[in-house]
Design a protein around this motif. Structure first.
Motif, mmCIF file in Angstrom:
data_model
loop_
_atom_site.group_PDB
_atom_site.id
_atom_site.type_symbol
_atom_site.label_atom_id
_atom_site.label_comp_id
_atom_site.label_asym_id
_atom_site.label_seq_id
_atom_site.Cartn_x
_atom_site.Cartn_y
_atom_site.Cartn_z
ATOM 1 N N LEU A 76 28.828 33.355 40.122
ATOM 2 C CA LEU A 76 28.831 34.807 39.996
ATOM 3 C C LEU A 76 30.010 35.351 40.795
ATOM 4 N N ALA A 77 30.857 36.123 40.137
ATOM 5 C CA ALA A 77 32.080 36.595 40.773
ATOM 6 C C ALA A 77 32.142 38.109 40.898
ATOM 7 N N GLY A 78 31.399 38.831 40.080
ATOM 8 C CA GLY A 78 31.441 40.286 40.124
ATOM 9 C C GLY A 78 30.699 40.881 38.950
ATOM 10 N N TYR A 79 30.838 42.193 38.793
ATOM 11 C CA TYR A 79 30.120 42.871 37.715
ATOM 12 C C TYR A 79 30.739 44.227 37.451
ATOM 13 N N PHE A 80 30.395 44.782 36.288
ATOM 14 C CA PHE A 80 30.751 46.154 35.959
ATOM 15 C C PHE A 80 29.724 46.667 34.966
ATOM 16 N N PHE A 81 29.684 47.964 34.773
ATOM 17 C CA PHE A 81 28.727 48.591 33.864
ATOM 18 C C PHE A 81 29.471 49.307 32.743
ATOM 19 N N ILE A 82 28.860 49.279 31.559
ATOM 20 C CA ILE A 82 29.397 50.021 30.422
ATOM 21 C C ILE A 82 28.253 50.751 29.725
#
Length: 116
Positions: A76-82
């Motif tokens: 797991l390296a990161g995330y974003f939302f859409i």
């Protein structure tokens, strides 16, 4: 529909990537996310899995472990939302993410607050 886009990447592959170009791509991608409007958010990067801590509580016993949850190439390296109309558009955003070239982008729908 809101989606969380979870970035999993291979740290070795990322280390071998052309760094200047990679971070320029990330800057452009985050700018596109931020300009896309409400329900979108630029990506947040995490430190490598080896710097994490895992806590498990089973039968009243707490185990605290250093390092990633699982010993795998992709972490797991990161995330974003859409916020898009459906999975097809979510896949388009996942393909635009620079880290998709060095691992995988997991697309997870957000449970709406009124859902059972």
């Amino acid at each position: 529909m809101r989606y969380m886009m979870i970035i999993h990447h291979d740290h070795e592959a990322m280390a071998k990537a052309p760094q200047k170009e990679l971070w320029a791509e990330w800057a452009a991608f985050n700018e596109a996310l931020n300009k896309a409007g409400a329900g979108f958010s630029g990506g947040l990067r995490l430190t490598p899995g080896k710097e994490g801590t895992v806590v498990r509580n089973r039968a009243g016993k707490s185990d605290v472990l250093d390092g990633p949850y699982a010993d795998t190439r992709e972490q797991l390296a990161g995330y974003f939302f859409i916020d898009v109309d459906g999975i097809e558009q979510a896949v388009e955003w996942a393909n635009r993410c620079p880290s998709s070239k060095y691992g995988a982008i997991e697309i997870r729908p957000i449970v709406e607050q009124n859902a059972p």
